[in-house]
Every structure is written in C-alpha cells, then in structure tokens.
Write a protein that holds these residues in place. Structure first.
Motif, PDB file in Angstrom:
ATOM      1  N   THR A  67       0.637  -1.316   0.069  1.00  0.00           N
ATOM      2  CA  THR A  67       0.078  -0.320   0.529  1.00  0.00           C
ATOM      3  C   THR A  67       0.915   1.010  -0.072  1.00  0.00           C
ATOM      4  O   THR A  67       0.693   2.397  -0.708  1.00  0.00           O
ATOM      5  CB  THR A  67      -1.076   0.054   1.166  1.00  0.00           C
ATOM      6  OG1 THR A  67      -1.585  -1.403   0.628  1.00  0.00           O
ATOM      7  CG2 THR A  67      -1.755   1.840   1.470  1.00  0.00           C
ATOM      8  N   GLY A  68       2.149   1.021   1.299  1.00  0.00           N
ATOM      9  CA  GLY A  68       2.782   2.489   0.776  1.00  0.00           C
ATOM     10  C   GLY A  68       3.483   2.396  -0.448  1.00  0.00           C
ATOM     11  O   GLY A  68       3.771   3.877  -0.949  1.00  0.00           O
ATOM     12  N   ILE A  69       3.956   1.550  -1.303  1.00  0.00           N
ATOM     13  CA  ILE A  69       4.170   1.742  -2.644  1.00  0.00           C
ATOM     14  C   ILE A  69       3.463   2.540  -3.721  1.00  0.00           C
ATOM     15  O   ILE A  69       3.710   3.403  -4.147  1.00  0.00           O
ATOM     16  CB  ILE A  69       4.760   0.458  -2.991  1.00  0.00           C
ATOM     17  CG1 ILE A  69       6.225  -0.575  -2.077  1.00  0.00           C
ATOM     18  CG2 ILE A  69       5.056   0.272  -4.873  1.00  0.00           C
ATOM     19  CD1 ILE A  69       6.368  -1.588  -2.516  1.00  0.00           C
ATOM     20  N   PHE A  70       2.122   1.875  -3.489  1.00  0.00           N
ATOM     21  CA  PHE A  70       1.631   2.904  -4.881  1.00  0.00           C
ATOM     22  C   PHE A  70       0.647   3.308  -3.983  1.00  0.00           C
ATOM     23  O   PHE A  70       0.245   4.817  -4.851  1.00  0.00           O
ATOM     24  CB  PHE A  70       0.315   1.436  -5.371  1.00  0.00           C
ATOM     25  CG  PHE A  70      -0.820   0.995  -4.435  1.00  0.00           C
ATOM     26  CD1 PHE A  70      -1.681   2.778  -4.435  1.00  0.00           C
ATOM     27  CD2 PHE A  70      -1.600   0.722  -3.124  1.00  0.00           C
ATOM     28  CE1 PHE A  70      -2.518   3.000  -3.881  1.00  0.00           C
ATOM     29  CE2 PHE A  70      -2.134   0.463  -2.252  1.00  0.00           C
ATOM     30  CZ  PHE A  70      -3.593   1.684  -3.107  1.00  0.00           C
ATOM     31  N   ASN A  71       0.921   3.755  -2.546  1.00  0.00           N
ATOM     32  CA  ASN A  71       0.080   5.566  -2.673  1.00  0.00           C
ATOM     33  C   ASN A  71       1.379   6.497  -2.221  1.00  0.00           C
ATOM     34  O   ASN A  71       0.727   7.336  -2.861  1.00  0.00           O
ATOM     35  CB  ASN A  71      -0.412   4.750  -0.603  1.00  0.00           C
ATOM     36  CG  ASN A  71      -0.584   6.311  -0.442  1.00  0.00           C
ATOM     37  OD1 ASN A  71      -1.992   6.958  -1.171  1.00  0.00           O
ATOM     38  ND2 ASN A  71      -0.446   6.918   0.955  1.00  0.00           N
ATOM     39  N   SER A  72       2.275   6.319  -2.651  1.00  0.00           N
ATOM     40  CA  SER A  72       3.339   6.788  -3.192  1.00  0.00           C
ATOM     41  C   SER A  72       3.431   7.206  -4.708  1.00  0.00           C
ATOM     42  O   SER A  72       3.877   8.504  -4.828  1.00  0.00           O
ATOM     43  CB  SER A  72       4.582   6.105  -2.703  1.00  0.00           C
ATOM     44  OG  SER A  72       5.468   5.847  -3.777  1.00  0.00           O
ATOM     45  N   GLY A  73       2.545   7.108  -5.428  1.00  0.00           N
ATOM     46  CA  GLY A  73       2.313   7.049  -6.165  1.00  0.00           C
ATOM     47  C   GLY A  73       0.850   8.972  -6.605  1.00  0.00           C
ATOM     48  O   GLY A  73       1.389   9.735  -7.570  1.00  0.00           O
TER      49      GLY A  73
END
Length: 445
Positions: free
Chosen positions: A139-145
């Motif tokens: 979630t952190g990875i995609f949310n960093s988008g």
C-alpha cells in the motif's frame, strides 16, 4: 522459501497501482497549480476556488462509498479501468470550461466521481494479491504514486501554463488539462495486458499463489467475490467507525496541501508559476520516502514478534507525532527573521508533515484488510473515503473562508490552518485506539 522460488508477479501488480495513483494525483493537482492563473484571468476569489475544490472533494467522497461497493461486486480489473477512463475524459473536458465558476464546479464534480474508484479498487487489489504482513508495504508503494503524481504536476503544469500551444490556439492552462488527462488513457493498455486476479493470472506461479494466501483460510475462489455486504451491517462495527474517524480527521490535511500550497507560496513568499516548480517537487519527493518507509515500518515490529495490528497501531502512533512540527511553519517562514532562506525552512517543515501523512495513509488503509474479510474491503474503504472527503470539504471551505477573511494578513490565515493540521493525527490515533484497542477481526460476515 526465497523470493525467487516464490515468484514476484505481485510486485508487477503493485507497480500498475502505483502508476494509476500517480495519474490520479497528477490530474487532481492540475487545478491547484492553475489557481493563480485562473484567479487573475477570471477574477476568482479564494472562496470561488474553494467552492470548486470542495465540490470535487464532496462528490469524490460521496461516490467513493458506492464505488467501493460496486468494485466489491464487479471486481478490481473492470472497476479500476472504468474509474480511470471516466476521470481522464472529465479532466480533459476541463479545458473547455471558460471563466464561469459553475462550469468548473460541474466538470470537476464529474471528475471527482471518476476518481472515486481508484483507492477502493487499489486497496482491494492489494488484499487479493498480498499476504497481510506485506500489505502495508504494498500500500505504501502504490500510495507513493500520490506524491509522484504531485511531483510531475509540479514540473509539468507550470511549464505548460506558461506557454501557448498549436500556434496560440490552445492556452497553457487548457493544455495542462488536455495532456494530463490523455496520459491516463495510455495506462489502460498496460492494465488490460498485465492484470488479472490471482486465480485467473496465468503468469502467477503456484508457489506465489500459495504464498499470497498463506496467512488466511480460503473458502473456494474468493478472488472476485460477488456477495455484497450491506452498509448498515458494516456501520454496526466499531472497526468501521475507527477507520471512518481516522480518515475524517486526517485526509483534509492532504487535500489542503494539494490544493493550497501554491497559494501559500505566492502569498507567503511571492513565488508562483515556474518559480514554485522545484520547491513543491521537493515536498512531494520527500513524501514518497514517507509513504514507502511508513508502509514498511510495522514490519520492523512484526519481525520482533509483535502481532500485526498492534505493530500497525504502534507505528501509527509514532508517525502521528511528526505533523506537530507544522506549528512552527509560520515561524520558520518569517522573511523578517530568516530572509531569503525562509521559504526553505518552511518547506522543510512541510516536507516532514507531508512524509508523515503518507506514512500514516499507507497504514490506515491497511487496517481495513487487517480487520475485515476481502468481500468487505472495497466497501469499508469506500466508507472511509467518504469520511476523508467530508473532512476534505470542510478543510477546503475553511481555507477559502480564512484566506478571504484575512485577505490583508494571509499569514494569520495560514497559521490557523497549519495548527489544525498539526494535531489532526494524534487526535485521530487516540480515537481509533479507543474504538479498537486490540486486534479484533470481523468474522461474522
């Protein structure tokens, strides 16, 4: 079992989600960077601009509830594709609006309806594709988008807006809407080529499929669950209200930073246009670090033997302390005290808060998949999106009202706004902890 033996196609999936969220926030951010231009060109007041962003936020929030339920029913592949297609087209239509505020209100409202599907679909996709211990990181990875999109907008939109295009027939602000909207349609090609649910993904190894579901009891093929959980039932759980409260109190901070930082830079430091490109690029760049690091933060406690939910809440408590530094923003931003370096010091403080928000966001989203079965994840995420949108609307209206009321002293308006943001997270954490003091997953659906 090593990652090579397990396989890593799930990280391809999260990469797709990263880019959809990048496009989502790039498109969303355009109006914020165009505010000074459109306000000067058409004579908009701060309250006019706040009305446009508040309507967008309100429709985004209200439809998120329905979007979550629809995605729970039709599945993530079709749901996210429909969402992104609709908001991309609406974003491009914004270029056809003139100076009338109501035209922008209408188009941005439909734009918000389209964007409402991104996070329910993405959170549900993570729940389908990752074991619980990896979900906050994913979630952190995609949310960093969200930050990547804001960074791209920080560089792209001021540049596009500063020029005319096609021999002067398209104004810069129009091109900003047209180009950013068109980018989303390209993403669809990759989504349909690379994505499917785990049970239907031929590129997924049996070992990785087993790993994805290693920490749960499966009941047949639950990758696409058609059963709909009534909202009234979801609202009967303290776990739902915990997520609702956390989103309501903290999402408005991010909406404020997205839409009002360009205005703050202009009024506090007399910076606008291409001059704010690199400073705001830096803010969202640092926020990416917060999103990824914050998503992985609970793993540190989990690896020490702490139960997942307890580790998540401990991480969120520590994260909630960082935004308190916002109370010093106006002090460090005082040109009389710090001269030409004032904007740098103020931005450092804002960077810390932005990174903390993204770390918080990665973890609060994951509490849903910690506590609810997959068939309810999209719906509960949608309810939380509604809560966050309501908080965002109130924050937009507050920002517009205060900056108009303190037109001759904008520093005072922004001092109040930063104070509100500073304590939002710690208050949210206390209420969430009171509602769900220990791991208590829902098992009666």
């Amino acid at each position: 079992m090593t990652i090579n033996k397990i396989g890593k196609y799930r990280w391809t999936v999260v990469t797709l989600l990263f880019f959809s969220t990048t496009i989502n926030y790039m498109d969303r951010q355009v109006i914020g960077y165009l505010k000074p231009i459109l306000s000067e060109k058409y004579g908009w007041s701060n309250s006019d601009f706040a009305m446009i962003t508040a309507w967008f936020t309100g429709l985004y929030a209200g439809v998120t509830v329905f979007a979550g339920a629809i995605i729970d029913k039709i599945g993530t592949k079709l749901g996210l594709a429909l969402s992104l297609s609709f908001w991309s087209v609406m974003g491009m239509l914004n270029a056809l609006c003139g100076g009338a505020v109501y035209q922008h209100v209408i188009v941005r409202s439909f734009f918000g309806i389209g964007e409402a599907g991104n996070f329910p679909a993405s959170i549900k996709t993570v729940a389908e594709w990752f074991p619980k211990k990896e979900r906050a990181l994913a979630t952190g990875i995609f949310n960093s988008g969200a930050n990547a999109g804001a960074m791209i907008a920080a560089l792209l939109v001021p540049y596009l807006a500063a020029h005319t295009w096609v021999n002067g027939s398209i104004e810069g602000w129009q091109m900003a809407f047209l180009l950013t909207g068109a980018i989303g349609l390209i993403w669809l090609l990759f989504w349909f080529a690379l994505y499917n649910t785990p049970a239907n993904q031929k590129k997924l190894s049996a070992a990785e499929f087993q790993y994805i579901h290693s920490d749960e009891v499966r009941h047949g093929n639950d990758d696409v669950i058609k059963e709909k959980v009534p909202w009234i039932k979801l609202l009967s759980y303290r776990q739902t209200w915990s997520f609702f409260t956390g989103k309501f109190l903290t999402d408005g901070v991010w909406w404020f930073l997205l839409f009002w930082l360009p205005d703050y830079m202009k009024k506090q430091f007399n910076m606008q246009g291409e001059a704010i490109m690199l400073p705001l690029f830096a803010v969202y760049g640092v926020a990416i670090i917060g999103s990824v690091a914050g998503g992985g933060f609970p793993i540190y406690f989990i690896n020490k033997g702490m139960e997942t939910y307890k580790a998540r809440m401990k991480a969120m408590l520590l994260i909630a302390l960082f935004p308190i530094v916002l109370i010093a923003t106006q002090y460090f931003g005082d040109i009389a005290l710090f001269g030409s370096s004032a904007y740098v010091y103020a931005l450092i403080v804002i960077c810390i808060a932005a990174a903390a928000h993204q770390a918080w966001s990665a973890n609060i989203f994951t509490t849903v998949s910690d506590l609810f079965p997959k068939k309810a994840v999209g719906s509960v995420t949608g309810i939380g999106g509604l809560a966050g949108g309501i908080g965002g609307v109130l924050m937009q209206l507050l920002a517009g009202g205060l900056t108009d009321a303190f037109k001759n002293n904008p520093q005072a308006a922004y001092l109040i706004l930063f104070l509100v943001c500073a304590f939002a997270y710690i208050i949210a954490w206390v209420i969430m902890k009171a509602l769900v003091p220990k791991f208590d997953p829902i098992t009666d659906m």
